[in-house]
Scaffold this active site. Structure first.
Site, mmCIF file in Angstrom:
data_model
loop_
_atom_site.group_PDB
_atom_site.id
_atom_site.type_symbol
_atom_site.label_atom_id
_atom_site.label_comp_id
_atom_site.label_asym_id
_atom_site.label_seq_id
_atom_site.Cartn_x
_atom_site.Cartn_y
_atom_site.Cartn_z
ATOM 1 N N ASP A 1 -32.883 32.565 2.670
ATOM 2 C CA ASP A 1 -33.897 32.543 3.727
ATOM 3 C C ASP A 1 -35.290 32.614 3.103
ATOM 4 O O ASP A 1 -35.551 33.447 2.231
ATOM 5 C CB ASP A 1 -33.685 33.735 4.669
ATOM 6 C CG ASP A 1 -34.580 33.670 5.893
ATOM 7 O OD1 ASP A 1 -34.182 33.022 6.873
ATOM 8 O OD2 ASP A 1 -35.680 34.243 5.847
ATOM 9 N N ASN B 1 -46.133 28.475 8.387
ATOM 10 C CA ASN B 1 -46.412 27.533 9.469
ATOM 11 C C ASN B 1 -47.705 27.880 10.198
ATOM 12 O O ASN B 1 -48.508 27.013 10.529
ATOM 13 C CB ASN B 1 -45.258 27.504 10.472
ATOM 14 C CG ASN B 1 -44.151 26.564 10.053
ATOM 15 O OD1 ASN B 1 -44.386 25.607 9.321
ATOM 16 N ND2 ASN B 1 -42.945 26.827 10.517
ATOM 17 N N HIS C 1 -47.749 23.170 10.057
ATOM 18 C CA HIS C 1 -46.354 22.720 10.088
ATOM 19 C C HIS C 1 -46.061 21.678 9.012
ATOM 20 O O HIS C 1 -44.945 21.625 8.486
ATOM 21 C CB HIS C 1 -46.021 22.150 11.466
ATOM 22 C CG HIS C 1 -45.867 23.199 12.527
ATOM 23 N ND1 HIS C 1 -44.720 23.934 12.686
ATOM 24 C CD2 HIS C 1 -46.733 23.645 13.476
ATOM 25 C CE1 HIS C 1 -44.877 24.788 13.686
ATOM 26 N NE2 HIS C 1 -46.087 24.632 14.187
ATOM 27 N N ASP D 1 -43.061 21.961 6.412
ATOM 28 C CA ASP D 1 -42.053 20.926 6.161
ATOM 29 C C ASP D 1 -41.955 20.616 4.667
ATOM 30 O O ASP D 1 -40.868 20.372 4.137
ATOM 31 C CB ASP D 1 -42.401 19.646 6.927
ATOM 32 C CG ASP D 1 -42.159 19.781 8.423
ATOM 33 O OD1 ASP D 1 -41.516 20.760 8.825
ATOM 34 O OD2 ASP D 1 -42.620 18.906 9.182
ATOM 35 N N GLU E 1 -35.421 27.933 8.626
ATOM 36 C CA GLU E 1 -35.794 28.132 7.225
ATOM 37 C C GLU E 1 -34.644 28.716 6.411
ATOM 38 O O GLU E 1 -34.860 29.252 5.322
ATOM 39 C CB GLU E 1 -37.017 29.063 7.133
ATOM 40 C CG GLU E 1 -36.780 30.500 7.568
ATOM 41 C CD GLU E 1 -37.004 30.736 9.051
ATOM 42 O OE1 GLU E 1 -37.277 31.884 9.428
ATOM 43 O OE2 GLU E 1 -36.915 29.773 9.832
#
Length: 356
Positions: free
Chosen positions: A238, A246, A251, A255, A281
């Protein structure tokens, strides 16, 4: 509410739609499969294949809510077909002047997020959309929009093949030609099904297998050819504080972090094992024929490699590792890995924890 305009060539558009003989037809699995994939790729609770008739929006396939048709004036898809070369995205319908008082927004199914990729006929007419929607505001990244557009083209391919099969039957072609065309039709469907299978098992952003593919791989990895349990470890990975990335980096940067971590995982486990995107994630790594201590060492190397990624800002991961125990289900193994991951986060993050 702003009612959708009609395209300037509306009569030609409706004529093209009629040629497919699809309105009010029965549900078909080829369309249902594409709707399920679109919903999974875009992370929404609802999706549909819609066709825009004279005064109505009709659903060839719908998943996540029950509807057969709606008035065209209420439809978001009626707006989407006005720009057939674009995927129309509404991140929050309550803040969009066109839809804030739309019955679909103010009432059931309380749509907030919408994205629709137009269905374009062979002669360039927009017939409807492949759309995804959700009662929560959302963000559609570039890879998801590209995947949705690709799936809309697959919908049109199924419609073309359907029309093609209908034409074959209606023209009563000679036996040799009839068998040849059916063979071509069969080959196209086989190729399409192969493409759909691959899309349904691959995460669009990272290129890694998705959760569905990993579940099948894990089931195979814990049992040997003669049915005996194998020594297999799984790790849940994680990204620490991903929401902050983010929120503060954007964002697009989020990504990029997911894509970079996906590439690192693919490289790290390519020799022996498999990595997949588990959701959001979170990633999962499968390590067959590896004991718990060796798996811990591999994950420590991975954790250090993540910290060294050239992203321009610090990124760390927390990892929980579990070894499959004879007699338990793979879901129980994953649950123990998840509990170890929870401890890693609780103990300060950026660490590896083992399930007992």
């Amino acid at each position: 509410m702003i009612k959708p305009d009609k395209p300037t060539d509306e009569s030609q558009r409706l004529e093209a739609l009629r040629r497919y003989h699809i309105l009010d037809s029965e549900r078909e699995k080829s369309f249902d499969d594409l709707v399920v994939i679109a919903k999974a790729v875009c992370g929404t609770s609802m999706a549909a294949v819609t066709l825009i008739d004279v005064e109505r929006q009709w659903f060839k396939s719908i998943n996540g809510t029950s509807a057969v048709e709606l008035p065209r004036d209420d439809s978001m898809c009626g707006h989407a077909i006005l720009k057939p070369q674009e995927v129309m995205v509404v991140e929050d319908a309550q803040h969009d002047v066109r839809f804030h008082d739309n019955p679909l927004v103010t009432g059931d199914p309380h749509v907030r997020f919408y994205a629709g990729a137009p269905l374009i006929s062979s002669d360039g007419q927009p017939l409807g959309t492949l759309c995804v929607f959700d009662p929560e505001p959302q963000y559609l990244d570039a890879s998801q929009a590209e995947a949705l557009a690709a799936l809309s083209r697959q919908v049109m391919l199924v419609m073309e093949l359907r029309r093609f099969a209908r034409d074959i039957q209606s023209h009563m072609m000679q036996r040799d030609d009839y068998e040849r065309l059916l063979s071509e039709y069969h080959d196209v469907l086989l190729a399409q099904n192969a493409d759909l299978t691959e899309q349904s098992r691959t995460d669009a952003l990272t290129g890694l297998p998705n959760r569905r593919a990993m579940a099948a791989a894990l089931q195979d990895a814990v049992t040997s050819a003669d049915g005996q349990p194998r020594q297999t470890c799984v790790a849940l990975v994680d990204i620490d504080h991903f929401k902050h990335i983010n929120d503060f980096q954007g964002h697009a940067t989020g990504d990029r972090v997911l894509a970079e971590l996906g590439a690192l995982l693919r490289s790290h486990f390519s020799g022996r094992g498999k990595a997949a995107r588990y959701g959001g994630e979170e990633f999962v790594a499968l390590m067959p024929d590896v004991d718990l201590r060796t798996a811990e060492l591999q994950c420590e190397f991975l954790r250090m490699a993540v910290a060294d990624l050239p992203l321009g800002f610090p990124v760390t991961v927390s990892i929980g590792v579990a070894q499959y125990q004879a007699g338990e289900t793979t879901d129980q193994t994953l649950a123990r890995a998840d509990a170890a991951l929870y401890r890693a986060k609780g103990n300060g993050r950026n660490r590896v924890e083992l399930a007992p």
